[in-house]
Scaffold this motif. Structure first.
Motif, PDB file in Angstrom:
ATOM      1  N   UNK A  95       0.855  -1.184   0.000  1.00 18.22           N
ATOM      2  CA  UNK A  95       0.000   0.000   0.000  1.00 18.22           C
ATOM      3  C   UNK A  95       0.887   1.228   0.000  1.00 18.22           C
ATOM      4  N   UNK A  96       0.617   2.140  -0.927  1.00 25.75           N
ATOM      5  CA  UNK A  96       1.322   3.416  -0.993  1.00 25.75           C
ATOM      6  C   UNK A  96       0.339   4.533  -0.689  1.00 25.75           C
ATOM      7  N   UNK A  97       0.739   5.442   0.166  1.00 27.28           N
ATOM      8  CA  UNK A  97      -0.082   6.615   0.458  1.00 27.28           C
ATOM      9  C   UNK A  97       0.706   7.845   0.020  1.00 27.28           C
ATOM     10  N   UNK A  98       0.119   8.616  -0.903  1.00 27.25           N
ATOM     11  CA  UNK A  98       0.770   9.816  -1.429  1.00 27.25           C
ATOM     12  C   UNK A  98       0.286  11.021  -0.635  1.00 27.25           C
ATOM     13  N   UNK A  99       1.214  11.777  -0.085  1.00 29.85           N
ATOM     14  CA  UNK A  99       0.862  12.926   0.746  1.00 29.85           C
ATOM     15  C   UNK A  99       1.560  14.170   0.208  1.00 29.85           C
ATOM     16  N   UNK A 100       0.989  15.316   0.599  1.00 28.88           N
ATOM     17  CA  UNK A 100       1.571  16.604   0.270  1.00 28.88           C
ATOM     18  C   UNK A 100       1.639  17.414   1.551  1.00 28.88           C
ATOM     19  N   UNK A 101       2.225  18.564   1.490  1.00 28.94           N
ATOM     20  CA  UNK A 101       2.373  19.376   2.691  1.00 28.94           C
ATOM     21  C   UNK A 101       1.113  20.138   3.023  1.00 28.94           C
ATOM     22  N   UNK A 102      -0.005  19.442   3.283  1.00 25.67           N
ATOM     23  CA  UNK A 102      -1.249  20.096   3.658  1.00 25.67           C
ATOM     24  C   UNK A 102      -1.797  19.464   4.921  1.00 25.67           C
ATOM     25  N   UNK A 103      -2.935  19.965   5.395  1.00 29.75           N
ATOM     26  CA  UNK A 103      -3.489  19.508   6.663  1.00 29.75           C
ATOM     27  C   UNK A 103      -4.117  18.123   6.563  1.00 29.75           C
TER      28      UNK A 103
END
Length: 872
Positions: free
Chosen positions: A233-241
């Motif tokens: 499982x890959x979870x893609x995140x960005x610099x947000x809340x």
């Protein structure tokens, strides 16, 4: 809840020291968690009831942290008699429990926080250390304190959750017991009945997921059909809340579906604000706490970069947030859904509208100078465009302003570039669009030209800024890679522990804002400073370092374990335990950011490998030395029967002659017999002294106490010792005036040279020539002794190094053979050298050469001049 018979018997056996095999072979204690939906469901009561029964059966248990208020009186009375594991302030006394470990310890509220100044910030970290010491722990936990459920619990209860435990701790528990009751039956309602029902459902889901995992673990060894654990499982995140929400959801999904999982962030080159970087870093740290892998990628196109990484890692599930969008407004989610054929893509919508990622004008905020540069560039572009306006058409003049925007973007950042674009837009309109010196546009076509110019200027500035940011990232990555390669190169040349530590200090000296300290064992159970900063280590710092040495986990500044000090400690461990400790102290006394710690940890891996290699080399050297000294000792014992017999026989015969023929022996003959006895006694004394020294060396009593010594001094001392023996021969010495120093045990090397000289004298005819020569080629030094004796046939030159060859040869060729070449070879072997045999002088005799390696010379003493050694 009462303990089973087997459990009580095992705990009692552990207390008595007669534990069954599972407990005796295991070094880690067992953890039982009493899990409930909310406070008041009866977790502590169930734990106390089980403990009371175990105490009745004779189990050695203690109370580490437990509030008995509100418990039934009989139970309180029984628990009041239990020995405690708390200090004077009523807190858990970790050191006392480790010094005298019980079989079982009761700890209430696993998610509790420790008071300031404690070794660990959280109580669950104390439990980990107790389990590592082999102590069983029973504890209580509310489901609302699980880290992965934090955001859901806060949404349900409307209250922040300040204290959490990582989910992997629950996975490692030996037993998880669900303590449940209907919400309406709770004596005190901390939450309303609807919230309690929702928390109860969460608790049931957690226990059901654990039960499902247990079923799969039990099925797999049996070979029966069980759900396969495949994919990732890959979870893609960005610099947000939404980043932390995505990470927690990914952890729950991965645990429920038994999938390994990774957090992935794609850096598309756009600089981010400090808040965006903080949110991204918090998500990464949360993923590490929850057991996930953290991966950073570089790529201009986010969707394509993610899909390539999915294929490389063979992932089966991709989790993304709904609000992540690209620059042109086409969402990354839509492109993933369109291009990710055959991939399961889960889209998690935000619980509340999160703030979009804030993009800064630069990694650091642009200052007045950058905006002044934008104004200056606009003025220069306007002058240049005014000068060529009569030569070029109006649309071509806009290229001059685009060049100015591009230069500002490359030099400063996005903010100044956009400012330059707006100023250029105004200047272009005022100076070149009819009517000039007015913002009014006369022709409709010019409006389109101006808008297109503004769009291209802003696009150019943004692209240039992104390229500049990517170039900065690549340069940083290249610098880090180059630093690691340089460290690896230097470590490959380090041959011992001291050299490895010196390389480490030199490498970290490139960071002037850090103090570095390297600790090692002092051999007496403590730690000592081996390299780096020696001062500034108080009792608290040494306590943190000793804890890291014992547990092989980081601690100190910026961690949850003993964070009150100035130093951050990281263990450099090998297969059999820690080899050294790396201490880092920021001079501004602020914790290191995670990226800096990650770079330090990357440096620690080759350091630990180099230390392990150096330790292995030392062990191999010690083993080789033991083998050489054992061979030497065997050779000595084998030659005793021969080499002691010869001088004793001569002495015995001379003494018998003196006693039997006392009055019949003339003065000259008497003197000759006495001198012969004296010479043989001196020879016997030399041999016995050498024998004693070699025996002590073989048993470890005589150490190779090396020191720097001049080769000429060894030759001179050897010749002086054998002066009477060498008197009948013509002695030549060839010793250069400039020779490097030897780092050897001088007495042993001298003895080896004496033995070779003595053997050469024994086998040489009276009046024959003997030559002692010293040569050096930079890598080794050779001490050669040549004679004109009978020589050694080539077929026998290898046999003479056998320890029994000398004894088997007997007295042929001369009166005795000394200690034999096997003994000399043992002395040279202990120093890393060897003995070789060659042709003698003028085609006669033999040449025995002692080869000794040359280490790096001490500073200022690489070469020395000596007066030539004269023959005695």
């Amino acid at each position: 809840m009462t303990p089973t018979t087997n459990e009580a018997g095992d705990l009692a056996a552990r207390a008595a020291g007669t534990a069954p095999e599972p407990f005796r072979s295991s070094r880690r204690g067992r953890l039982r968690v009493y899990l409930g939906a909310a406070p008041g469901v009866g977790k502590a009561f169930a734990m106390l009831q089980s403990a009371a029964e175990l105490q009745r059966q004779g189990v050695d248990l203690r109370v580490g942290s437990l509030d008995c208020a509100g418990r039934p009186e009989p139970l309180q009375a029984r628990l009041a008699a239990l020995p405690g594991g708390r200090d004077a302030a009523g807190e858990l006394d970790l050191d006392a429990l480790l010094a005298r470990p019980p079989a079982l310890l009761l700890i209430d509220r696993l998610a509790g926080a420790n008071p300031p100044g404690s070794r660990h910030a959280q109580r669950w970290q104390d439990v980990q250390e107790l389990l590592a010491a082999g102590i069983d722990v029973h504890t209580t936990l509310d489901v609302l304190h699980l880290e992965s459920l934090k955001n859901r619990v806060e949404a349900l209860t409307g209250q922040p959750v300040a204290e959490t435990v990582p989910d992997w701790l629950l996975e490692e528990a030996h037993e998880v017991l669900l303590i449940d009751c209907l919400p309406a039956e709770l004596p005190d309602h901390v939450f309303d009945l609807t919230t309690l029902a929702a928390l109860r459902a969460l608790a049931l889901q957690v226990v059901a997921g654990r039960a499902d995992s247990e079923v799969q673990r039990r099925y797999r060894p049996s070979g029966r059909t069980a759900p396969a654990v495949l994919g990732r499982l890959l979870v893609a995140v960005d610099g947000d809340e939404q980043a932390e929400q995505l990470v927690r959801h990914a952890s729950r999904v991965a645990r429920r579906r038994q999938l390994p999982w990774s957090l992935v962030h794609v850096d598309d080159g756009r600089a981010r604000s400090a808040e965006s970087r903080r949110l991204l870093q918090a998500a990464r740290q949360l993923a590490e706490r929850l057991g996930g892998e953290v991966v950073g990628l570089l790529g201009e196109e986010v969707a394509g970069t993610l899909l390539r990484h999915v294929r490389e890692r063979r992932a089966s599930v991709l989790l993304v947030g709904r609000r992540r969008r690209g620059w042109f407004g086409r969402g990354v989610v839509e492109r993933l859904l369109r291009q990710g054929r055959g991939l399961e893509i889960d889209v998690l919508a935000a619980e509340e509208a999160p703030a979009a990622p804030a993009f800064a004008t630069h990694e650091h905020a642009a200052g007045p100078f950058d905006y002044g540069l934008a104004l200056l560039a606009t003025l220069l572009a306007s002058l240049a465009a005014w000068g060529i306006s009569r030569l070029l058409a109006l649309p071509n003049i806009s290229l001059v302003f685009l060049v100015a925007v591009l230069l500002v973007a490359v030099r400063s950042g996005l903010g100044p570039a956009l400012c330059c674009a707006l100023l250029s837009f105004v200047a272009y309109d005022l100076l070149f669009v009819s009517p000039t010196f007015s913002l009014t546009v006369q022709h409709h076509a010019d409006v389109l030209t101006l808008l297109f110019f503004l769009f291209m200027a802003m696009l150019t500035g943004n692209l240039a800024t992104r390229q500049r940011r990517q170039m900065q990232v690549l340069r940083e990555t290249q610098a880090e890679t180059a630093a690691l390669l340089e460290l690896t190169r230097k470590l490959s040349a380090a041959t011992d522990r001291r050299a490895v530590l010196a390389v480490a200090v030199e490498q970290f000296a490139a960071w002037p804002d850090l103090d570095v300290c390297l600790l090692g064992s002092d051999g007496a159970g403590g730690l000592r400073v081996e390299a780096g900063v020696a001062g500034g280590l108080g009792e608290a710092e040494r306590a943190a370092a000793e804890w890291v040495w014992q547990h092989e986990l980081p601690a100190g500044l910026g961690t949850d374990t003993l964070p009150g000090g100035r130093w951050w400690w990281w263990p450099l461990s090998g297969e059999e335990g820690p080899l050294a400790l790396l201490g880092i102290a920021p001079r501004d006394r602020r914790p290191l950011p995670a990226s800096r710690r990650g770079l330090l940890v990357a440096h620690c891996q080759p350091l630990a490998q180099a230390l392990a290699r150096a330790q292995l080399a030392e062990e191999l050297q010690a083993a080789r030395l033991r083998g050489e000294t054992e061979q030497l000792r065997s050779a000595l014992l084998a030659s005793v029967s021969h080499d002691l017999r010869t001088p004793l026989t001569v002495m015995h015969g001379a003494i018998d002659s003196l006693l039997t023929l006392d009055g019949q022996i003339g003065a000259a003959d008497r003197r000759e017999l006495l001198e012969s006895t004296r010479d043989e006694a001196a020879r016997l004394d030399r041999y016995i002294q050498n024998l004693l020294d070699m025996t002590r060396l073989g048993h470890g009593g005589l150490k190779l106490e090396r020191d720097w010594v001049a080769p000429a001094d060894i030759v001179a001392s050897s010749l002086q010792r054998l002066r009477p023996l060498l008197a009948p021969f013509v002695l030549e010495t060839r010793i250069p005036e400039e020779l490097p120093l030897l780092h050897v045990h001088a007495a042993l090397i001298e003895q080896a040279l004496v033995n070779v000289l003595e053997n050469a004298a024994r086998f040489s005819p009276p009046g024959g020539r003997l030559r002692v020569a010293v040569e050096s080629d930079g890598a080794e030094l050779r001490l050669s002794v040549s004679d004109q004796g009978p020589g050694i046939p080539p077929a026998e030159r290898e046999k003479i190094f056998d320890m029994f060859y000398t004894a088997a040869r007997g007295d042929r060729g001369g009166p005795g053979t000394g200690l034999g070449l096997a003994i000399c070879q043992g002395i040279l072997g202990a120093h890393g050298g060897r003995v070789t045999v060659g042709e003698g002088l003028g085609g006669q005799g033999a040449t025995l050469s002692l080869h000794l390696p040359l280490p790096l010379q001490p500073p200022g003493d690489a070469e020395h001049e000596y007066e030539p050694v004269t023959a005695p």
